[in-house]
Enzyme design. Structure first.
Site, short mmCIF file in Angstrom:
data_model
loop_
_atom_site.label_atom_id
_atom_site.label_comp_id
_atom_site.label_asym_id
_atom_site.label_seq_id
_atom_site.Cartn_x
_atom_site.Cartn_y
_atom_site.Cartn_z
N GLN A 148 0.86 -0.90 -0.25
CA GLN A 148 0.01 0.13 0.50
C GLN A 148 1.07 1.23 -0.13
O GLN A 148 1.53 2.08 0.68
CB GLN A 148 -0.73 0.08 1.18
N PHE A 149 1.48 1.92 -1.03
CA PHE A 149 2.38 2.79 -1.07
C PHE A 149 1.64 4.34 -1.53
O PHE A 149 2.60 5.20 -0.56
CB PHE A 149 3.34 2.79 -2.95
N THR A 150 0.35 4.18 -0.85
CA THR A 150 -0.25 5.30 -0.65
C THR A 150 -0.42 5.83 1.18
O THR A 150 -0.75 6.41 1.31
CB THR A 150 -1.83 5.50 -1.31
#
Length: 145
Positions: free
Chosen positions: A78-80
């Site tokens: 989940q790079f966000t």
């Protein structure tokens, strides 16, 4: 490194219309890797998640760990989570680790969780995923190291 962990009765990931992974009782872990993160953060998170007493005991109190309940992890990149929304209307992802480093540390975290004895299923790194879950409680925590 940041992790959003949600206690679930079930969770699954679908990619391109096909089931990629799923678990029953356990934890959905959304994992974000940032620039400068290293194996030490992944090891700490794996140990912390394994030992967190966030599952109910027979009296209904949060007093049992995932290791004690026999649950599983579903780990989704989940790079966000590295997004910064402080300025303007569009998040900045400058703090996110580059894809190669993010993938390496994501995979390292998965192995660290397995080393502490947790059954682990995963999403697909950098894929467009649809994540479904039944949050139990709801119980959600944010861990950062």
């Amino acid at each position: 490194m940041k992790a959003v962990i949600q206690r679930v009765t079930s969770a699954s990931v679908v990619v391109d219309g096909r089931a990629a992974a799923g678990i029953g009782q356990g934890l959905l872990v959304l994992l974000g890797v940032e620039k400068g993160d290293a194996e030490a953060q992944a090891d700490w998170l794996a140990e912390k998640i394994a030992g967190l007493r966030i599952f109910s005991d027979p009296a209904g109190k949060m007093n049992r760990s995932i290791q004690e309940t026999g649950g599983s992890l579903l780990v989704v990149s989940q790079f966000t989570l590295a997004g910064n929304c402080a300025k303007g209307k569009r998040p900045s992802f400058d703090a996110a680790a580059p894809p190669e480093e993010g993938k390496r540390l994501y995979e390292y975290f998965v192995q660290a969780a397995r080393r502490v004895g947790l059954p682990v299923e995963t999403g697909i790194f950098q894929a467009d995923m649809q994540v479904s879950l039944v949050n139990d409680g709801p119980v959600t925590f944010i861990l950062e190291r």
